[in-house]
Design an enzyme around this catalytic site. Structure first.
Site, PDB file in Angstrom:
ATOM      1  N   PRO A 212       3.578   1.054  -1.298  1.00 42.99           N
ATOM      2  CA  PRO A 212       3.454  -0.354  -1.689  1.00 42.99           C
ATOM      3  C   PRO A 212       3.768  -1.368  -0.605  1.00 42.99           C
ATOM      4  O   PRO A 212       3.659  -2.562  -0.844  1.00 42.99           O
ATOM      5  CB  PRO A 212       4.490  -0.477  -2.816  1.00 42.99           C
ATOM      6  CG  PRO A 212       5.514   0.543  -2.518  1.00 42.99           C
ATOM      7  CD  PRO A 212       4.810   1.676  -1.830  1.00 42.99           C
ATOM      8  N   CYS A 213       4.136  -0.916   0.591  1.00 40.04           N
ATOM      9  CA  CYS A 213       4.643  -1.926   1.517  1.00 40.04           C
ATOM     10  C   CYS A 213       3.573  -2.886   1.989  1.00 40.04           C
ATOM     11  O   CYS A 213       3.876  -3.967   2.443  1.00 40.04           O
ATOM     12  CB  CYS A 213       5.359  -1.289   2.700  1.00 40.04           C
ATOM     13  SG  CYS A 213       4.309  -0.235   3.686  1.00 40.04           S
ATOM     14  N   GLY A 214       2.298  -2.519   1.870  1.00 38.78           N
ATOM     15  CA  GLY A 214       1.262  -3.473   2.288  1.00 38.78           C
ATOM     16  C   GLY A 214       0.684  -4.267   1.134  1.00 38.78           C
ATOM     17  O   GLY A 214      -0.083  -5.204   1.334  1.00 38.78           O
TER      18      GLY A 214
END
Lengths: 235, 709
Positions: free
Chosen positions: A184-186
């Site tokens: 999910p970091c992007g």
């Protein structure tokens, strides 16, 4: 020099705080959006099984009042395997079981794998996260290489190599077993872009819009397409 | 036994199983915690739902909740109540303790026993009350909890009708019903499926009155339905999707209908759905002829049964391996790999993870520096680490030496090298860590003749260790202990990193390439004959560039015994605790930088603001030669030192002497430190320096302008 005083009237658009501003989603909005999404999907998308909300509010042994705890689950999506030549015509062995006329002998051409998809809210990234798990018909879990090989569309490959999608493995927050997930970091970065590019005037459906937009990107990796009627039905 | 004039033999599509991983996790923990070696059968619950996909049949699934939650003293576990998507079906599990036990289970016997239960439920009428017993199943398994292999085999007992039932007609329901009937049937089926009381009841009756009105009745009400005189269809949730075959549950249903109510002509409805609603196009209506067997008159008789599930067409059990989600070591490895891959994806696409994991690192010294370097290497994905240290863990060590705990200090203390390797394995089981307990022979510490043999062995061993690794870290606590390793590394042209600590200062550096091997530098630039000639005048070797220096290159004295003749406060080496972690971390980062640099060991020294370093815009940044840090200033300097032709450790003379005379040379150097100075010409250099006298005192020329104070 002319002194023109111009009064600029700022039109304040009441946008439901977070989804359109920084690409993130609040937990309660997630629940609402998940509900709406499920309803529409189950209505319009007959090609696939249904999504269900799995409620986990009681998992700690008590129901924390008012706290949303759960995830969306889509089980048993069947994805056919890329054809493998398995001419395994071994004879059945010693068993003294009756030879039974009434049993249909099926060819083992029903070759495919079962995929399960869960959408879980990430409180640290404040975005939904797609978790997935696949196994072949005998229950043997597929590893990432095998999954990537069998992904249904070419575009999935492109997405895999893109800047925005990265598949990693993490402990499923509710099942406590390693599941694969799209990191999910992007997410909030590309959600920001996606939402800016889209039509933002529908403030009332911002949450739903968020979820559908999000899913239209991540679902593509697995060929989970959103039917046009569903996209049209927002707003 | 081909079809007779009554129609073809009715062929049923076998049930298919699907076991969720959670079931095996649950079984493993049940076995470990509660069952242990108890092999008594366990009541479990299976789940299935009517087919909802025209391409794929529904499976009988086992989930985590299929296992009893509180298996206790004699009470059979409650069949967990299902819902519309999970009709509960009772089953029994025989889990064995050994693979042999698994293979030698009496499969026919077990199948017969389950078939008998079904038959008895039919005869007694229990099946009318709780029809899910008609789909009772059997599972045998063996869980290998060391290798996480799960062997299993399902059986779906089906009572064999003799002679078999024949099929008179089978077609989609939408073609069988009239429009009005279809509408009514759909409506009441949907209602049945919506109600939580009936949604998970898989067998029922559809009663259609003469005015096309359909109602659903439970099996119990059959007699009443008969009296109504309506058309009755025997309906069941059909997991199968095929257009020409009904699913497995119909087998026992027919046996039940025949045995219970003595009906010979059975009209049945294979109920299938689409998206939660009755799909009469997918559902089938058929008519079968069932002839009750004479043998059924006999109260003791139990019909034969079939039903072992085929595995890819063969009558063999299935086996799956779940170590990726159950074996902690594999999970740790996979997590570590993915973590590094995440770093590569997010920040450093040129990261070469496979190179890092295959680089073999040798750490000389397992103290404050060694422990930290080892941990940092593991964090970067290095998997092969060898530690060399002759000492034992002392009580003060665990505080500063991050691989040790108090336990390692007891009973005189474990050998550091071994304790360190063990600790690394405890942190990350997949690391290949080895400890070598060995002292490094040092110049200035002469060797008594009775120990010569041992020392030579150690030298040989060290030589072999250097040869067999890719990167060597010099992390010992004295200057002279670094001499022999430096020589060996220079000889073998290995990547060498030195870290050394003062009280509040440190040095981290990489040694230059070895002097005698053909380097790749000559490929890097076209060497004109003129420059080659010039180079050859300054060096005696074939290098086309100057090498970077080693730890000893700047020294004008050979290493001596630094531990003797020191004052007391010099002897206890103290450093500020923060230094070792800083220096170790820099040492490892430096190694990673070299490994990723296209020129590797021969890479030039780079500086932070140099114009020269700008050409190599490496993603990891610059690659310095030396880093000297001063903790008192919280500062760091990047320096370069070129190799010296008189270096006691790495100059061509010394290395070729080593190559020529081997351990004899080493022994001589160890026993006579001045030997090295002589050999390298340092002695000469010193003599000539001393002979150069400044005639200060002979100057009586005072400047008139100076005023004497």
């Amino acid at each position: 020099m002319n002194q023109t005083v111009s009064i600029v009237i700022l039109k304040v658009v009441m946008v439901s705080d977070q989804e359109t501003c920084d690409g993130s989603l609040s937990l309660s909005d997630f629940r609402i959006a998940a509900n709406a999404f499920t309803e529409k999907w189950n209505k319009f998308n007959s090609a696939f099984p249904e999504w269900y909300w799995i409620d986990c509010s009681n998992r700690l042994g008590f129901a924390a009042h008012g706290v949303v705890d759960g995830y969306l689950s889509l089980q048993n999506v069947f994805i056919r395997r890329s054809l493998e030549e398995e001419h395994d015509e071994g004879s059945s062995n010693d068993d003294d079981e009756l030879f039974d006329d009434a049993t249909l002998v099926q060819s083992t051409s029903d070759d495919g794998d079962q995929y399960h998809f869960h959408v879980v809210y990430s409180p640290s990234y404040k975005v939904p996260v797609l978790y997935f798990h696949a196994h072949s018909t005998d229950g043997q879990p597929l590893n990432l290489d095998e999954i990537e090989k069998n992904l249904p569309t070419k575009s999935a490959k492109v997405l895999l190599e893109s800047k925005w999608t990265f598949i990693t493995q993490e402990e499923h927050p509710y099942l406590n077993r390693p599941w694969y997930m799209l990191h999910p970091c992007g997410t909030n970065e590309w959600m920001k872009l996606l939402l800016l590019a889209g039509d933002n005037s529908m403030a009332t459906n911002g949450t739903e819009q968020y979820f559908i937009s999000w899913f239209s990107v991540v679902g593509q990796v697995f060929g989970l397409k959103l039917p046009f009627e569903m996209l049209k039905s927002i707003g | 036994m081909a079809g007779n004039e009554n129609g073809t033999v009715l062929q049923f599509a076998p049930f298919q199983s699907s076991v969720d991983e959670g079931f095996w996790h649950g079984l493993s923990s049940l076995k470990l915690n509660k069952l242990k070696t108890d092999e008594s059968p366990i009541s479990i619950t299976g789940f299935y739902a009517p087919c909802s996909n025209p391409q794929v049949s529904s499976h009988l699934t086992l989930l985590t909740e299929s296992l009893p939650t509180e298996p206790s003293d004699g009470h059979p576990a409650e069949t967990s109540r299902g819902n519309r998507n999970k009709c509960s079906v009772p089953g029994i599990l025989y889990n064995t303790n050994t693979l042999e036990g698994f293979h030698s289970l009496d499969k026919q016997g077990l199948l017969k026993a389950e078939a008998k239960k079904i038959w008895e439920d039919i005869r007694s009428g229990k099946a009318e009350e709780d029809s899910s017993v008609l789909t009772r199943f059997l599972l045998i398994s063996f869980a290998d909890l060391k290798k996480f292999n799960f062997y299993y085999w399902f059986a779906f007992p089906a009572l064999v009708l003799d002679p078999p039932a024949t099929l008179v007609d089978l077609r989609p329901a939408s073609q069988w019903f009239t429009l009005e009937e279809a509408e009514s049937v759909s409506a009441c089926c949907n209602e049945w499926r919506m109600s939580s009381l009936t949604a998970d009841v898989p067998f029922f009756l559809v009663s259609i009155s003469s005015n096309s009105h359909a109602t659903i009745r439970s099996l119990k009400d059959f007699k009443a339905c008969q009296q109504d005189g309506h058309k009755i269809l025997f309906a069941f949730y059909d997991p199968c999707h095929l257009p020409n075959n009904p699913g497995w549950p119909l087998r026992n249903f027919l046996a039940f209908i025949s045995a219970r109510w003595n009906i010979k002509k059975v009209q049945f409805l294979c109920y299938r759905e689409n998206h939660g609603f009755a799909d009469l196009g997918l559902s089938l209506v058929g008519e079968a002829l069932v002839q009750p067997s004479q043998a059924w008159q006999d109260q003791q008789h139990v019909p034969n049964a079939v039903g072992w599930e085929l595995n890819k067409g063969k009558r063999v059990p299935r086996c799956i391996n779940l170590s990726t989600s159950m074996d902690p070591t594999r999970m740790a490895v996979s997590a570590a790999d993915l973590n590094l891959k995440l770093m590569r994806w997010r920040a450093l696409p040129s990261l070469d993870l496979s190179m890092l994991s295959s680089t073999k690192c040798l750490l000389l010294g397992a103290g404050t520096l060694g422990c930290q370097v080892a941990r940092m290497l593991m964090a970067w994905g290095v998997r092969k680490i060898t530690l060399v240290d002759s000492g034992k863990v002392a009580m003060s060590n665990p505080l500063r030496q991050s691989l040790y705990t108090l336990e390692d200090c007891l009973n005189g203390g474990d050998f550091k090298a071994l304790a360190a390797a063990k600790s690394l394995r405890r942190i990350f089981p997949a690391v290949e860590a080895e400890g070598v307990v060995m002292a490094i022979p040092m110049p200035g510490h002469p060797v008594p003749s009775q120990e010569e043999h041992k020392v030579l062995d150690d030298c040989r061993h060290l030589h072999d260790l250097v040869e067999s690794h890719d990167a060597i870290f010099l992390l010992t606590d004295t200057r002279e202990s670094r001499w022999l390793p430096t020589l060996l590394c220079a000889n073998a042209n290995k990547l060498t990193i030195t870290a050394a600590l003062g009280f509040d200062s440190f040095l981290v550096m990489r040694h230059g390439a070895g002097p005698l091997t053909a380097t790749d530098e000559s490929k890097a630039e076209p060497v004109s004959s003129l420059s080659a000639g010039v180079d050859e005048m300054s060096l005696t070797q074939s290098d086309s560039k100057t090498r970077l220096g080693c730890y000893f290159c700047n020294d004008v004295v050979a290493p001596v015994d630094s531990t003797a003749n020191r004052t007391l406060d010099q002897q206890c080496t103290v450093t500020r605790p923060g230094l070792a972690p800083i220096a170790s971390a820099l040492a490892v980062e430096l190694l990673v930088g070299i490994l990723h640099h296209p020129h590797g060991i021969s890479a030039k020294a780079e500086f932070g603001n140099s114009l020269d370093g700008g050409s190599s815009e490496q993603p990891l940044g610059i690659l310095p030669h030396q880093i000297r840090g001063a903790l008192s200033q919280f500062s760091q300097m990047i320096l370069v030192g070129h190799s010296s032709n008189s270096c006691t450790a790495c100059c061509p003379t010394v290395v070729s002497e080593y190559r020529k005379r081997g351990l004899d040379f080493v022994l001589q150097a160890i026993n006579h430190p001045t030997y090295l100075e002589d050999l390298t010409g340092l002695t000469e250099l010193m003599k000539s320096a001393n002979s150069f006298e400044l005639d200060w005192d002979n100057e009586t020329d005072y400047d008139d302008d100076c005023v004497e104070i």
